[in-house]
Design a protein around this motif. Structure first.
Motif, mmCIF file in Angstrom:
data_model
loop_
_atom_site.group_PDB
_atom_site.id
_atom_site.type_symbol
_atom_site.label_atom_id
_atom_site.label_comp_id
_atom_site.label_asym_id
_atom_site.label_seq_id
_atom_site.Cartn_x
_atom_site.Cartn_y
_atom_site.Cartn_z
ATOM 1 N N ALA A 114 24.264 16.979 3.484
ATOM 2 C CA ALA A 114 23.112 16.085 3.328
ATOM 3 C C ALA A 114 22.129 16.344 4.461
ATOM 4 O O ALA A 114 22.524 16.508 5.616
ATOM 5 C CB ALA A 114 23.574 14.637 3.333
ATOM 6 N N ARG A 115 20.870 16.436 4.126
ATOM 7 C CA ARG A 115 19.872 16.726 5.157
ATOM 8 C C ARG A 115 19.602 15.478 5.995
ATOM 9 O O ARG A 115 19.822 14.344 5.560
ATOM 10 C CB ARG A 115 18.573 17.216 4.510
ATOM 11 C CG ARG A 115 17.863 16.201 3.647
ATOM 12 C CD ARG A 115 16.622 16.817 2.997
ATOM 13 N NE ARG A 115 15.848 15.854 2.248
ATOM 14 C CZ ARG A 115 16.068 15.524 0.987
ATOM 15 N NH1 ARG A 115 17.081 16.085 0.325
ATOM 16 N NH2 ARG A 115 15.314 14.642 0.376
ATOM 17 N N LYS A 116 19.123 15.704 7.197
ATOM 18 C CA LYS A 116 18.746 14.614 8.086
ATOM 19 C C LYS A 116 17.310 14.196 7.803
ATOM 20 O O LYS A 116 16.531 14.935 7.203
ATOM 21 C CB LYS A 116 18.903 15.056 9.541
ATOM 22 C CG LYS A 116 20.327 15.420 9.922
ATOM 23 C CD LYS A 116 20.403 15.900 11.364
ATOM 24 C CE LYS A 116 21.827 16.301 11.735
ATOM 25 N NZ LYS A 116 21.915 16.798 13.131
ATOM 26 N N GLU A 117 16.971 13.020 8.237
ATOM 27 C CA GLU A 117 15.606 12.528 8.061
ATOM 28 C C GLU A 117 14.609 13.505 8.667
ATOM 29 O O GLU A 117 14.772 13.963 9.791
ATOM 30 C CB GLU A 117 15.439 11.148 8.713
ATOM 31 C CG GLU A 117 16.213 10.032 8.034
ATOM 32 C CD GLU A 117 15.640 9.643 6.681
ATOM 33 O OE1 GLU A 117 14.512 10.087 6.357
ATOM 34 O OE2 GLU A 117 16.323 8.904 5.935
ATOM 35 N N GLY A 118 13.592 13.852 7.903
ATOM 36 C CA GLY A 118 12.562 14.745 8.388
ATOM 37 C C GLY A 118 12.847 16.218 8.196
ATOM 38 O O GLY A 118 11.971 17.054 8.428
ATOM 39 N N GLU A 119 14.060 16.569 7.777
ATOM 40 C CA GLU A 119 14.405 17.969 7.559
ATOM 41 C C GLU A 119 13.930 18.437 6.192
ATOM 42 O O GLU A 119 13.764 17.647 5.255
ATOM 43 C CB GLU A 119 15.917 18.177 7.663
ATOM 44 C CG GLU A 119 16.457 18.134 9.073
ATOM 45 C CD GLU A 119 17.939 18.493 9.118
ATOM 46 O OE1 GLU A 119 18.420 18.824 10.219
ATOM 47 O OE2 GLU A 119 18.597 18.435 8.061
ATOM 48 N N SER A 120 13.744 19.748 6.062
ATOM 49 C CA SER A 120 13.412 20.343 4.766
ATOM 50 C C SER A 120 14.561 20.124 3.790
ATOM 51 O O SER A 120 15.736 20.084 4.192
ATOM 52 C CB SER A 120 13.149 21.845 4.926
ATOM 53 O OG SER A 120 13.117 22.500 3.680
#
Length: 206
Positions: free
Chosen positions: A12-18
């Protein structure tokens, strides 16, 4: 032969990541058989108009992609599947998939094995209409193409180089284009050739 399979994890991507899991690309081999091993969305395929279409997991099924090698040897009758994967949103669990790639030996030049078809068979390509703009980070051109210098190769469509260069080198170009974040770290010079403005941004489909 270079058949291979792997287990792929998309954290899962982090906040603000592509949201890039795997950037827009074509597979380089003949056929790819993909098991979407978790119930996460994320896989998208591109239709002939250039629109991205979600391909959600269906239990008990495989996704079958046509690769650029098969498109090349069939003179475009079998059209390669443009596709990408978006990473799970923040707060989600990882997405898993298991692809099996039906590939070719790295030293083979696929353009040397183009099949011959009757003219009426080749005309079937015309019945599908014109191909719209595809968003693969590069312009889409004919699958069989002769290259004369490295700068032309680096600007070419993914796997369009099958017409002249060995499959191993063509696949390296394809990997750089489809995994720009990895390419930026390990192949910085090639990365700059394909992505002069830095990592591409993708819009979420959710």
């Amino acid at each position: 032969m270079q058949h291979r399979s792997k287990i792929v994890k998309y954290p899962a991507r982090k906040e603000g990541e592509s949201d890039q899991g795997v950037g827009p690309h074509f597979d380089g081999g003949f056929l790819t058989f993909l098991l979407q091993a978790s119930d996460h969305p994320g896989l998208q395929v591109q239709n002939l108009s250039g629109q991205w279409i979600d391909a959600p997991p269906i239990p008990g099924t495989f996704v079958v992609n046509i690769g650029k090698a098969l498109e090349t040897v069939t003179q475009g009758l079998a059209r390669a599947t443009s596709h990408r994967v978006l990473s799970p949103p923040p707060g989600s669990t990882p997405r898993y998939s298991i692809p099996f790639f039906q590939n070719i030996a790295q030293g083979i030049c696929v353009g040397d094995f183009v099949l011959e078809f009757k003219p009426e068979i080749l005309k079937l390509k015309e019945s599908r209409g014109e191909l719209g703009a595809v968003d693969c980070g590069f312009a889409r051109t004919c699958s069989i193409r002769l290259m004369t210098d490295l700068s032309t190769v680096l600007a070419a469509v993914n796997y369009g180089e099958f017409g002249q260069y060995p499959a191993g080198y063509v696949n390296l170009i394809g990997r750089v284009k489809s995994h720009p974040d990895v390419a930026e770290r390990h192949y910085p010079d090639m990365f700059k050739q394909f992505f002069p403005n830095g990592l591409p941004a993708q819009g979420s489909a959710y």
